[in-house]
Design an enzyme around this catalytic site. Structure first.
Site, PDB file in Angstrom:
ATOM      1  N   ASP A   8      -4.480 -12.979  -0.274  1.00 12.49           N
ATOM      2  CA  ASP A   8      -4.160 -11.300  -0.077  1.00 12.49           C
ATOM      3  C   ASP A   8      -4.210 -10.727   0.777  1.00 12.49           C
ATOM      4  O   ASP A   8      -4.987 -11.458   1.899  1.00 12.49           O
ATOM      5  CB  ASP A   8      -5.629 -10.178  -1.272  1.00 12.49           C
ATOM      6  CG  ASP A   8      -5.052  -9.108  -1.774  1.00 12.49           C
ATOM      7  OD1 ASP A   8      -3.987  -8.788  -2.145  1.00 12.49           O
ATOM      8  OD2 ASP A   8      -6.103  -7.946  -0.972  1.00 12.49           O
ATOM      9  N   SER A   9      -3.776  -9.616   1.064  1.00 13.79           N
ATOM     10  CA  SER A   9      -3.489  -8.780   2.714  1.00 13.79           C
ATOM     11  C   SER A   9      -4.732  -8.609   2.959  1.00 13.79           C
ATOM     12  O   SER A   9      -5.057  -8.536   4.382  1.00 13.79           O
ATOM     13  CB  SER A   9      -2.829  -7.269   2.102  1.00 13.79           C
ATOM     14  OG  SER A   9      -3.400  -6.643   1.797  1.00 13.79           O
ATOM     15  N   TYR A  40      -0.494  -3.918   3.501  1.00 16.39           N
ATOM     16  CA  TYR A  40       0.952  -4.691   3.539  1.00 16.39           C
ATOM     17  C   TYR A  40       1.384  -3.817   2.849  1.00 16.39           C
ATOM     18  O   TYR A  40       2.665  -3.294   2.779  1.00 16.39           O
ATOM     19  CB  TYR A  40       1.153  -5.628   2.658  1.00 16.39           C
ATOM     20  CG  TYR A  40       0.947  -7.139   3.315  1.00 16.39           C
ATOM     21  CD1 TYR A  40      -0.353  -7.114   4.695  1.00 16.39           C
ATOM     22  CD2 TYR A  40       0.892  -8.305   3.061  1.00 16.39           C
ATOM     23  CE1 TYR A  40      -0.528  -8.561   5.411  1.00 16.39           C
ATOM     24  CE2 TYR A  40       1.127  -9.756   3.483  1.00 16.39           C
ATOM     25  CZ  TYR A  40      -0.014  -9.878   4.680  1.00 16.39           C
ATOM     26  OH  TYR A  40      -0.642 -10.719   5.430  1.00 16.39           O
ATOM     27  N   GLY A  41       0.904  -3.283   2.514  1.00 19.15           N
ATOM     28  CA  GLY A  41       1.881  -1.540   1.109  1.00 19.15           C
ATOM     29  C   GLY A  41       2.700  -0.659   1.745  1.00 19.15           C
ATOM     30  O   GLY A  41       3.882  -0.274   1.119  1.00 19.15           O
ATOM     31  N   CYS A  71      -1.516 -10.413  -5.282  1.00 19.90           N
ATOM     32  CA  CYS A  71      -1.307  -9.244  -4.503  1.00 19.90           C
ATOM     33  C   CYS A  71       0.282  -8.899  -5.172  1.00 19.90           C
ATOM     34  O   CYS A  71       0.742  -9.568  -4.897  1.00 19.90           O
ATOM     35  CB  CYS A  71      -1.919  -9.090  -2.468  1.00 19.90           C
ATOM     36  SG  CYS A  71      -0.454  -8.016  -1.265  1.00 19.90           S
ATOM     37  N   THR A  73       1.849  -6.556  -3.859  1.00 23.47           N
ATOM     38  CA  THR A  73       2.652  -6.020  -2.806  1.00 23.47           C
ATOM     39  C   THR A  73       3.640  -7.207  -2.355  1.00 23.47           C
ATOM     40  O   THR A  73       4.413  -7.736  -2.719  1.00 23.47           O
ATOM     41  CB  THR A  73       2.077  -5.494  -1.321  1.00 23.47           C
ATOM     42  OG1 THR A  73       1.057  -4.705  -1.878  1.00 23.47           O
ATOM     43  CG2 THR A  73       3.048  -4.942  -0.888  1.00 23.47           C
ATOM     44  N   GLU A 156     -10.134  -0.367   1.995  1.00 25.75           N
ATOM     45  CA  GLU A 156     -10.619  -1.664   3.520  1.00 25.75           C
ATOM     46  C   GLU A 156     -11.983  -0.943   4.233  1.00 25.75           C
ATOM     47  O   GLU A 156     -12.437  -1.463   4.784  1.00 25.75           O
ATOM     48  CB  GLU A 156      -8.872  -1.910   3.970  1.00 25.75           C
ATOM     49  CG  GLU A 156      -8.555  -2.601   3.047  1.00 25.75           C
ATOM     50  CD  GLU A 156      -8.740  -4.208   3.210  1.00 25.75           C
ATOM     51  OE1 GLU A 156      -8.823  -4.644   4.394  1.00 25.75           O
ATOM     52  OE2 GLU A 156      -8.423  -5.062   1.989  1.00 25.75           O
ATOM     53  N   CYS A 190      -2.593  -2.599  -8.029  1.00 23.26           N
ATOM     54  CA  CYS A 190      -2.708  -3.411  -6.633  1.00 23.26           C
ATOM     55  C   CYS A 190      -3.919  -3.731  -7.305  1.00 23.26           C
ATOM     56  O   CYS A 190      -5.318  -2.390  -7.971  1.00 23.26           O
ATOM     57  CB  CYS A 190      -2.618  -2.047  -6.056  1.00 23.26           C
ATOM     58  SG  CYS A 190      -3.240  -2.370  -4.354  1.00 23.26           S
ATOM     59  N   THR A 191      -4.575  -4.617  -6.355  1.00 22.12           N
ATOM     60  CA  THR A 191      -5.910  -5.270  -6.606  1.00 22.12           C
ATOM     61  C   THR A 191      -6.773  -4.846  -6.021  1.00 22.12           C
ATOM     62  O   THR A 191      -8.088  -5.609  -6.604  1.00 22.12           O
ATOM     63  CB  THR A 191      -5.423  -7.261  -6.454  1.00 22.12           C
ATOM     64  OG1 THR A 191      -5.124  -7.132  -4.792  1.00 22.12           O
ATOM     65  CG2 THR A 191      -3.853  -8.028  -7.109  1.00 22.12           C
ATOM     66  N   HIS A 192      -6.992  -4.216  -5.064  1.00 18.63           N
ATOM     67  CA  HIS A 192      -7.623  -3.781  -4.675  1.00 18.63           C
ATOM     68  C   HIS A 192      -8.066  -2.542  -5.369  1.00 18.63           C
ATOM     69  O   HIS A 192      -9.474  -1.851  -5.421  1.00 18.63           O
ATOM     70  CB  HIS A 192      -7.495  -2.434  -3.233  1.00 18.63           C
ATOM     71  CG  HIS A 192      -7.136  -3.489  -1.894  1.00 18.63           C
ATOM     72  ND1 HIS A 192      -6.156  -4.181  -1.744  1.00 18.63           N
ATOM     73  CD2 HIS A 192      -7.839  -3.696  -0.998  1.00 18.63           C
ATOM     74  CE1 HIS A 192      -6.607  -4.561  -0.977  1.00 18.63           C
ATOM     75  NE2 HIS A 192      -7.709  -3.978  -0.392  1.00 18.63           N
TER      76      HIS A 192
HETATM   77  N1  DGL Z   1      -4.116  -6.013  -2.965  1.00 22.22           N
HETATM   78  C1  DGL Z   1      -2.720  -5.655  -2.405  1.00 22.22           C
HETATM   79  C2  DGL Z   1      -1.757  -5.034  -3.845  1.00 22.22           C
HETATM   80  O1  DGL Z   1      -2.100  -5.762  -4.860  1.00 22.22           O
HETATM   81  C3  DGL Z   1      -2.924  -4.207  -1.712  1.00 22.22           C
HETATM   82  C4  DGL Z   1      -1.615  -4.062  -0.808  1.00 22.22           C
HETATM   83  C5  DGL Z   1      -1.735  -3.205   0.779  1.00 22.22           C
HETATM   84  O2  DGL Z   1      -2.558  -4.385   1.456  1.00 22.22           O
HETATM   85  O3  DGL Z   1      -1.406  -2.569   0.795  1.00 22.22           O
HETATM   86  O4  DGL Z   1      -0.613  -4.587  -3.978  1.00 22.22           O
END
Ligand code: DGL
Length: 272
Positions: A8-9, A40-41, A71, A73, A156, A190-192
């Site tokens: 993941d990012s 990354y989004g 992730c 994204t 984050e 989004c996994t966050h």
């Molecule tokens: N966890 C990423 C996702 O599922 C996050 C993206 C990010 O870094 O913006 O999209």
């Protein structure tokens, strides 16, 4: 043989890792968070692709035969090219899987009204991956997307539980529900976002189901491993987990506790 790589990012993929470990505890996992370059989004297609490929290469170099892009994204912007182009030259016997396909396959069956709301990063929304993929499996579904560019930075930086953080989240939820009052299913694409799930449930009308992807992805991986013994037999089974971050390890270990159940002791990795 090697561990299953989970990328993941930043911290978000830890929500997926937790569910993988719950469903498939026998395997070894190697998590990689590119925290130094998250989020990354809001990055361009090319940059997300380049960073994701570097991470996949790193996980392959460390022995992984199977990498999960935990992730959305990266799954939206890099997975297809990696699967269709890079793997052929890089590692034809290795595999990379994403999180969008498993989620979009079943989401139509969860909604009663066939009105589905998707909350995601800007990159995922712009890619239209959820619109396209849900359309394939549930052509009758009406899908409305909303980008939440503030959510990943809030999470984050561990500020999602502050009053200001919650106000941002509330506004985004209202904006999505205003677009379609018939929505009965909200996908946290989004996994966050699963760390926000109980707060989101507390502010949406009770008939709305808030869906996190972790369990869906874990079930789908279990099925994949059953169907692909040639990949499964290359996955180590000692039940271990280790962590890599491209940022400061102490900070990663501290913040990762928001997502992971156990104590985290990461090692540093430079991605390039
Ligand atoms: N966890 C990423 C996702 O599922 C996050 C993206 C990010 O870094 O913006 O999209």
């Amino acid at each position: 043989m090697g561990p299953i790589g989970v990328f993941d990012s930043g911290y978000g993929g830890l929500t997926i890792l937790a569910e993988l470990r719950e469903r498939l505890p026998q395997y070894d996992y190697l998590y990689l968070g590119d925290n130094a370059r998250a989020p990354y989004g809001t990055r361009s297609f090319d940059v997300v692709y380049e960073f994701t490929l570097q991470a996949v290469q790193e996980l392959f170099d460390r022995g992984c035969h199977l990498v999960i892009l935990a992730c959305n994204t990266a799954s939206a912007k890099a997975l297809r090219t990696i699967q269709q182009k890079d793997l052929l030259t890089l590692a034809p016997n290795k595999r990379v899987l994403g999180v969008i396909r498993p989620s979009t396959e079943i989401i139509g069956s969860i909604s009663q009204s066939n009105h589905i709301g998707v909350l995601a990063t800007q990159g995922t929304v712009i890619s239209n991956s959820y619109l396209i993929e849900i359309g394939k499996f549930s052509p009758e579904a009406k899908v409305v997307q909303h980008a939440c560019p503030m959510w990943v930075p809030l999470i984050e930086n561990n500020e999602h539980e502050t009053d200001a953080g919650r106000e941002f989240i509330r506004k985004d939820i209202e904006a999505l529900l205003e677009k379609d009052a018939k929505i009965d299913t909200l996908v946290l694409a989004c996994t966050h976002y699963p760390v926000l799930k109980s707060f989101i449930e507390s502010i949406v009308p009770p008939h709305i189901r808030v869906v996190a992807q972790g369990k869906i992805v874990a079930e789908s991986l279990a099925d994949y491993l059953n169907r692909h013994p040639e990949i499964e037999s290359n996955c180590l089974k000692n039940g271990t987990v280790s962590y890599l971050t491209s940022e400061n390890t102490e900070e990663f270990d501290r913040n990762a506790s928001v997502f992971a159940k156990d104590e985290v002791k990461s090692r540093h990795v430079s991605l390039h």
